[in-house]
Design an enzyme around this catalytic site. Structure first.
Site, PDB file in Angstrom:
ATOM      1  N   TYR A 330      16.679 166.502 -17.948  1.00 23.12           N
ATOM      2  CA  TYR A 330      16.810 167.713 -17.125  1.00 23.12           C
ATOM      3  C   TYR A 330      18.136 167.650 -16.363  1.00 23.12           C
ATOM      4  O   TYR A 330      18.412 166.681 -15.656  1.00 23.12           O
ATOM      5  CB  TYR A 330      15.624 167.777 -16.162  1.00 23.12           C
ATOM      6  N   CYS A 331      18.980 168.676 -16.525  1.00 20.01           N
ATOM      7  CA  CYS A 331      20.227 168.815 -15.780  1.00 20.01           C
ATOM      8  C   CYS A 331      21.139 167.612 -16.022  1.00 20.01           C
ATOM      9  O   CYS A 331      21.442 167.288 -17.161  1.00 20.01           O
ATOM     10  CB  CYS A 331      19.922 169.029 -14.299  1.00 20.01           C
ATOM     11  N   ILE A 332      21.552 166.900 -14.971  1.00 16.75           N
ATOM     12  CA  ILE A 332      22.462 165.773 -15.159  1.00 16.75           C
ATOM     13  C   ILE A 332      21.830 164.679 -16.022  1.00 16.75           C
ATOM     14  O   ILE A 332      22.527 163.954 -16.738  1.00 16.75           O
ATOM     15  CB  ILE A 332      22.921 165.206 -13.801  1.00 16.75           C
TER      16      ILE A 332
END
Length: 597
Positions: A330-332
């Site tokens: 998720y994301c980074i």
């Protein structure tokens, strides 16, 4: 003395008493501010040269084409004078009313006084006309680089938002009305809220967005049952208890971003992605990252890959007895999962059967709304910050994200808390938003310099873990879920990077809504739909034009995709094994650790 006179006298006494309290609290406010250690200038504004260049461009434009600038100024002047004259004429006619108002609707000005009262309406109209004049002046600047112009646009919008008359007590009719109604108690409560927020952050102003006393991690949020089955210095590995008699043999691991806590995926039972995945028959593991202190200053992206991602994968293989697992980033953490997949390809490691990415950027060629913060002057300030502190403190990132939506995340909450004296709401999402995590200094430097600025992963390659990592190394089956109105990881930017992987099996989904609500979108809510299109060679605009819209959550679509990569059904696994005994109950210890101030 009449009853009304007595009541009026009592109200006046209460008002005077509260105003006296305000004076006493003002002294306490001064004491708190005396302890304030201001951030370095580089983290507050761009280098002066940016503003000098903008002023030079404006002056040059005025010299070369004075008529254009004067035309804009005369339009502003004429509208301002007309508004004043109209208001005066109404008063002379004995009408206490606002003049004609053709300014656009703005929810900041929803109180009826902004529309009805001639004084407050004139303030609103003049503010909105001034704001429009500034926007036009900035849009017509010539001779600046694209990035400098984008930065000037951003900082001019910050000034516009900050100078709204709603942000000042003397020009906010709703706050003034509340002060009168409460005999000044709202001002006392507001000042106490302000002092509490400043005191909690060493004099730095971060508006508390949620009632922290309303939530308990492991009590009424982050409550999915499970165990901590492994721990090292970077993460705790959570294995969640099954709710079905059988499960897929291939387990699933979720890597959340370490900028925030994992429990965004387990806020409450009704919208918990973790609980939902368990209910679909998956053995779900989640990495709960440590909130770093200064002892982890030298931890870099390579450590997160080796000690985080690869170590978690190895531990899950041991616990499950499976040679391959499915992973989510998720994301980074999705960005880092891409890096991990590239490294695994170089090493001939096929431990991952598939990978899913939530709101994940890999190509940073277009920086979107973060452009003002990804230039050398700002990142030089970050480098100095982490050199001194060892970590990039959470409140710096929180402040940056908040200013991207300053009216929603700074000024409106500040008005309610500090002017109206309201307590923050018991809102779980906002509680999570304020429960941030810092970043190790080395990792922050690598991410900002090598990925965001240099864009090496999709370019020459990123030197890490003894290899040159490139996005073209990623070739296992993948699914990417992005969000239509995401301002942090814009879906078009996610799409551009995703196109550059070499996976032969790729699925791309665009969910309605933003960075959080688009992902935390349970089917039971029937709220946001999603778009799909199998033609991934198209431009982003073409992809969306030809996409198919589907009502409802993308979760069931992902389940259909993931289940085909999860093997047969076996008896449900309870958390842990003899070689991996439970170290404690979920949500564990790391998630409870607060960020350093």
């Amino acid at each position: 003395m009449t009853t009304n006179e007595i009541e009026t006298g009592e109200k006046l006494d209460r008002l005077n008493a509260n105003l006296a309290k305000v004076e006493a609290l003002s002294l306490k406010l001064a004491e708190v501010m005396a302890r304030h250690k201001p951030l370095r200038n580089e983290l507050n504004a761009p280098e002066p040269e940016v503003f000098v260049n903008a002023a030079t461009a404006y002056w040059q434009g005025m010299m070369e084409n004075p008529g254009k600038i004067l035309e804009n100024q005369l339009d502003l002047w004429s509208k301002s004078v007309k508004s004043f004259v109209d208001a005066q004429n109404l008063i002379l006619k004995g009408q206490f009313a606002a003049p004609q108002d053709d300014t656009p609707t703005d929810r900041r000005f929803s109180h009826h006084f902004w529309q009805d009262h001639p004084y407050f309406n004139m303030l609103k109209q003049q503010y909105m006309r001034n704001a429009e004049a500034i926007k036009i002046a900035v849009s017509e600047l010539e001779g600046l680089s694209a990035k400098d112009k984008q930065r000037i646009d951003y900082f001019s919008r910050q000034i516009i938002d900050m100078m709204s008359p709603t942000n000042f007590l003397g020009t906010n009719p709703e706050a003034l009305e509340r002060a009168v109604e409460t005999e000044g108690q709202s001002l006392v409560d507001g000042l106490e809220n302000l002092i509490a927020d400043l005191d909690a952050n060493n004099g730095e102003l971060l508006v508390k967005l949620a009632d922290e006393s309303a939530f308990e991690i492991g009590g009424n949020i982050a409550t999915a049952p499970g165990k901590v089955v492994y721990r090292n210095r970077l993460f705790e590995l959570l294995q969640f208890s099954p709710t079905t008699d059988t499960v897929y043999e291939v387990p699933l691991v979720i890597f959340p971003p370490w900028i925030n806590k994992y429990y965004i995926l387990d806020l409450k039972e009704q919208n918990s992605l973790i609980r939902w995945a368990v209910a679909q028959g998956y053995t779900v593991f989640v990495v709960s990252w440590v909130n770093p202190d200064r002892s982890l200053a030298d931890v870099g992206l390579d450590d997160y890959i080796e000690e985080g991602f690869l170590e978690a994968i190895a531990q899950i293989k041991e616990i499950s007895g499976q040679p391959q697992i499915n992973a989510v980033g998720y994301c980074i953490a999705g960005t880092t999962l891409h890096l991990t997949l590239s490294l695994m390809k170089k090493r001939g490691d096929d431990s991952l059967k598939s990978a899913t990415f939530f709101t994940t950027l890999t190509d940073f060629g277009e920086q979107g709304e973060f452009t003002p913060f990804l230039q050398n002057d700002f990142i030089d300030g970050i480098d100095e910050e982490v050199a001194e502190e060892g970590i990039l403190r959470s409140f710096i990132m929180q402040r940056t994200f908040s200013f991207l939506r300053s009216n929603d995340l700074i000024y409106t909450p500040a008005i309610k808390s500090y002017m109206m004296g309201e307590a923050p709401p018991a809102f779980d999402l906002l509680y999570w938003n304020g429960d941030g995590s810092g970043l190790p200094g080395k990792m922050a430097h690598q991410y900002l310099r090598d990925l965001c600025q240099s864009n090496k992963f999709v370019g020459e390659g990123l030197q890490m873990c003894g290899e040159t990592l490139k996005i073209s190394d990623v070739d296992i089956p993948t699914c990417s879920v992005t969000c239509e109105t995401d301002h942090i990881a814009r879906w078009k930017d996610c799409y551009r990077g995703y196109q550059q992987t070499k996976s032969r099996s790729k699925t791309f989904i665009v969910s309605q809504s933003g960075h959080i609500a688009g992902i935390v979108n349970p089917p039971s809510k029937k709220k946001y739909g999603h778009y799909t299109n199998t033609k991934l060679s198209l431009s982003a605009d073409e992809w969306m034009e030809q996409a198919t819209f589907h009502e409802g959550s993308w979760w069931p679509r992902w389940d259909a995709w993931l289940s085909k990569k999860s093997g047969k059904h076996i008896d449900a696994r309870m958390p842990g094994t003899a070689s991996h005994p439970a170290l404690g109950d979920a949500p564990g210890d790391y998630v409870r650790k607060k960020a350093l101030k």
